[in-house]
Motif scaffolding. Structure first.
Motif, PDB file in Angstrom:
ATOM      1  N   ASP A 238       0.819  -1.271   0.095  1.00  0.00           N
ATOM      2  CA  ASP A 238       0.014   0.148  -0.064  1.00  0.00           C
ATOM      3  C   ASP A 238       0.758   1.046  -0.106  1.00  0.00           C
ATOM      4  OD1 ASP A 238      -2.582  -1.278   0.297  1.00  0.00           O
ATOM      5  OD2 ASP A 238      -2.091  -1.732   2.218  1.00  0.00           O
ATOM      6  N   LEU A 239       0.314   2.283  -0.578  1.00  0.00           N
ATOM      7  CA  LEU A 239       1.220   3.588  -0.359  1.00  0.00           C
ATOM      8  C   LEU A 239       0.330   4.774   0.383  1.00  0.00           C
ATOM      9  CD1 LEU A 239       2.101   3.740  -4.276  1.00  0.00           C
ATOM     10  CD2 LEU A 239       3.382   3.106  -2.575  1.00  0.00           C
ATOM     11  N   ILE A 240       1.123   5.116   1.181  1.00  0.00           N
ATOM     12  CA  ILE A 240       0.620   6.206   2.212  1.00  0.00           C
ATOM     13  C   ILE A 240       1.128   7.645   1.698  1.00  0.00           C
ATOM     14  CG2 ILE A 240      -0.233   7.255   4.246  1.00  0.00           C
ATOM     15  CD1 ILE A 240       0.883   4.291   5.392  1.00  0.00           C
ATOM     16  N   VAL A 241       0.507   8.491   1.292  1.00  0.00           N
ATOM     17  CA  VAL A 241       1.042   9.881   1.077  1.00  0.00           C
ATOM     18  C   VAL A 241       0.589  10.948   2.165  1.00  0.00           C
ATOM     19  CG1 VAL A 241       1.004  11.806  -0.659  1.00  0.00           C
ATOM     20  CG2 VAL A 241       0.927   9.412  -1.383  1.00  0.00           C
ATOM     21  N   GLU A 242       1.503  11.421   2.738  1.00  0.00           N
ATOM     22  CA  GLU A 242       1.198  12.332   3.677  1.00  0.00           C
ATOM     23  C   GLU A 242       1.615  13.873   3.495  1.00  0.00           C
ATOM     24  OE1 GLU A 242       2.442  13.281   8.502  1.00  0.00           O
ATOM     25  OE2 GLU A 242       3.360  11.741   7.429  1.00  0.00           O
ATOM     26  N   GLU A 243       0.387  14.593   3.566  1.00  0.00           N
ATOM     27  CA  GLU A 243       0.831  15.900   2.888  1.00  0.00           C
ATOM     28  C   GLU A 243       0.292  17.087   4.063  1.00  0.00           C
ATOM     29  OE1 GLU A 243      -1.378  16.711  -0.408  1.00  0.00           O
ATOM     30  OE2 GLU A 243      -3.229  16.491   0.375  1.00  0.00           O
ATOM     31  N   GLU A 244       0.713  18.329   4.294  1.00  0.00           N
ATOM     32  CA  GLU A 244       0.322  19.257   5.121  1.00  0.00           C
ATOM     33  C   GLU A 244      -0.851  19.911   4.581  1.00  0.00           C
ATOM     34  OE1 GLU A 244       1.501  19.386   8.267  1.00  0.00           O
ATOM     35  OE2 GLU A 244       3.020  17.769   7.930  1.00  0.00           O
ATOM     36  N   LYS A 245      -1.646  20.616   5.486  1.00  0.00           N
ATOM     37  CA  LYS A 245      -2.825  21.264   4.764  1.00  0.00           C
ATOM     38  C   LYS A 245      -2.385  22.535   4.102  1.00  0.00           C
ATOM     39  CE  LYS A 245      -6.214  19.927   8.370  1.00  0.00           C
ATOM     40  NZ  LYS A 245      -7.070  20.588   9.278  1.00  0.00           N
TER      41      LYS A 245
END
Length: 666
Positions: A621-628
């Motif tokens: 699986d791929l998790i992409v974390e981004e700031e608001k």
């Protein structure tokens, strides 16, 4: 039989007035003159015999009233004697009609009763044309034995070897006969050895495989043959081939042998030669379902179970066969090694499991665990009573606790619609699915990720309904460096330990929340894994669990991370943090049975023009974390589509479609 039943009844009714019937029949045969004409002729003859003269006239006048009365009587009698079908009176016709109606009703009752008794007794009936390599559940559905393609509905009879046991099995209502094939020991030098039905160490039997097949093929039972030695395989396959040519084997045939060494078996107990077993089948009678297994000894005092190497060795042996394959697995050991069998089932839709037991009965909770984490058509349950009935009753219970495998697919957890047998039967035989792969990817982007910082934020999520993944950063306190704490707690509220969090989440079986732990140190990792194992042992962790280190994997020892997970609590999805593109997959995680996830930063993703170059393991699986601030509100939809496009490019490049893309926004 019908004439014997009909004749006494019809005879009694038709001859109820024997004299009247004989007289009428005689008249029908001798004279066909109507009854009224015969009466008038009789009157004229009587008048001629009485003479002439006044006396005659006077007598006639006197007799006129009597004759008038007599004619009226004749008129009434005429109505009674009016004939039908030229020889039957009205009364006789009514009697005959009633007799015929009762006879027909009796025939219908006898016929229906015979059919019902025949079906209940398991008497042979015509079978649909069915191939020997066909699916066993499809066969049982077509023959009306079960209502849906569900392995739990199939029933078994063991060691139907000698004629007594075979006949007992054939007379029972079980659906599949399992018998052991061995080679006999010739009594004379000139006698040729033949396959017999016997379980080692027996080498004599009153039943040969030839006789056994002839008897079983007269029934409606499925066939499973267990081979205890390679010597019995070749002659048995030749006999099966000849029998199929001469009379046709109109049902599935399973061929089983323990071809690998399994748990608790010493090296001096050899399995059946797997290479030879598979080669003979492909050469002599390939149209079967394969059932290759492990030789297993179960001990309640031994923690040994199926290992990754055992399962991978089996897969390597059968990965290129074209037949359906069902792997026999000891029911007492399957749950503790589910990460491996879950991986094995994912390798091909042709694969299934057959759970079997020895003298010790398995736990119903363990059987429900397998049931809840597999499709009903891909697991058979060869389990004894009374455990089997208790298991079926528990599986049918509406609203029961769903025993989700913590290392399972998130989408299976969040898009599951039911966990009871009634749910499956109402859905039919189709795998539960939110839709196409593209729809599922879009659904994965809708999964909610919520960061937990203290007890208040945790309870707010658990009470709000809905569901998603709880993101928990695990830290330690200087006073207690080995106690996992929730990062953020203790600043404006009481400290929230990881143990407290797991207990609170475990008590809310109605809340569909998984847990994603991001741990700071190796010491905290091992402490966290032990807490997860304790919660799982209390049956309070039937939800997704992801775990990874907070730092990129290049900054810590990945082998130590993997080893700790495998040793302390392997039922998780492992997460590797990457801070650059392309990610470098460590050798330590390649070949793992568990699912693997990559945690990426949004700014590290490649541009639209770049082609991903990744060397990945199987399920990932791929998790992409981004700031608001990196994702403007008005661009939320387009950003999701861009991320989905990124995932599609990665999947296309890898030639796989079982990965998911998730987005964490802060």
């Amino acid at each position: 039989m019908q004439s014997t039943l009909i004749t006494p009844l019809s005879t009694a009714l038709l001859f109820s007035d024997r004299k009247e019937f004989v007289e009428t029949t005689f008249l029908c045969l001798v004279d066909e003159t109507p009854t009224r004409e015969r009466m008038e002729e009789g009157d004229n003859s009587q008048r001629e015999e009485n003479g002439t003269g006044g006396m005659e006239e006077m007598q006639n006048r006197v007799k006129q009233p009597a004759e008038s009365d007599r004619r009226d009587s004749y008129s009434e009698k005429e109505k009674e004697q009016r004939v039908y079908l030229r020889c039957l009176t009205r009364k006789q016709l009514l009697v005959m009609s009633a007799a015929v109606g009762l006879t027909l009703l009796l025939i219908i009752i006898i016929t229906v009763t015979a059919v019902v008794v025949s079906n209940k007794s398991g008497s042979p009936g015509p079978l649909p044309s069915f191939p020997t390599d066909g699916d066993m559940l499809d066969f049982l559905v077509e023959t009306g034995e079960i209502s849906a393609a569900d392995g739990l509905l199939a029933t078994w009879y063991h060691r139907a070897n000698n004629k007594s046991e075979m006949n007992k099995a054939l007379a029972s209502d079980v659906m599949i006969l399992e018998a052991d094939v061995n080679m006999d020991r010739p009594q004379t030098p000139n006698q040729k050895p033949v396959p017999i039905m016997a379980h080692p160490p027996a080498v004599q039997s009153d039943n040969t495989l030839d006789q056994w097949l002839d008897a079983v093929l007269q029934s409606r039972k499925g066939i499973k043959l267990d081979f205890k030695s390679l010597a019995s395989v070749g002659p048995s396959l030749e006999l099966l081939s000849e029998k199929n040519r001469s009379r046709g084997i109109d049902r599935p045939v399973w061929l089983n042998a323990d071809i690998l060494t399994g748990p608790n078996v010493p090296d001096f107990i050899p399995p059946v030669n797997g290479t030879g077993f598979l080669h003979l089948i492909q050469e002599k009678f390939p149209d079967v379902t394969l059932s290759p297994g492990w030789k297993v000894l179960y001990s309640p005092i031994s923690p040994a179970t199926y290992t990754r190497s055992m399962v991978e060795e089996m897969y390597d042996m059968i990965r290129n066969v074209q037949q359906k394959v069902t792997f026999p697995v000891h029911a007492m050991l399957v749950r503790r090694s589910w990460q491996h069998f879950s991986w094995l089932l994912s390798q091909s839709s042709r694969f299934s499991l057959t759970l079997w037991q020895g003298s010790i009965h398995p736990n119903v909770s363990d059987l429900l665990f397998v049931r809840d984490n597999s499709h009903p058509a891909r697991v058979y349950y060869d389990i004894y009573e009374p455990t089997l009935s208790a298991f079926k009753q528990a599986a049918r219970q509406q609203g029961r606790l769903r025993r989700f495998y913590p290392g399972g697919d998130l989408m299976t957890y969040f898009y599951h619609t039911g966990s009871s047998d009634a749910d499956f039967l109402s859905r039919g035989n189709h795998l539960e699915s939110p839709g196409s792969d593209r729809d599922r990817d879009r659904d994965s982007l809708a999964i909610h990720w919520s960061t937990v910082t203290d007890r208040a934020s945790l309870m707010a999520q658990l009470s709000a309904g809905g569901g998603g993944m709880l993101l928990v950063r695990v830290r330690s306190d200087s006073d207690q460096p080995a106690v996992p704490l929730v990062e953020g707690s203790g600043q404006t509220s009481d400290l929230l330990t990881l143990q407290d969090l797991l207990e609170l989440v475990g008590s809310r079986t109605d809340a569909s929340w998984g847990v994603y732990l991001r741990v700071q140190t190796q010491q905290l990792l091992e402490a966290s894994l032990r807490l997860l194992d304790e919660a799982y042992s209390r049956e309070q962790l039937y939800r997704p669990v992801w775990i990874g280190m907070e730092a990129p994997h290049s900054r810590y020892n990945t082998q130590e991370f993997v080893s700790a997970v495998e040793r302390l609590f392997p039922y998780v999805t492992l997460v590797l943090t990457e801070d650059s593109w392309p990610p470098q997959i460590p050798t330590a995680v390649r070949g793992l049975s568990q699912r693997l996830a990559l945690h990426l930063k949004a700014q590290s993703l490649p541009s639209q023009e770049e082609v991903p170059n990744m060397q990945m393991t199987g399920r990932y699986d791929l998790i992409v974390e981004e700031e608001k601030e990196e994702r403007r509100e008005e661009d939320r939809k387009s950003s999701a589509e861009a991320l989905s496009g990124f995932k599609e490019r990665v999947t296309q490049h890898m030639g796989r479609t079982d990965s998911r893309l998730y987005v964490i926004s802060h």
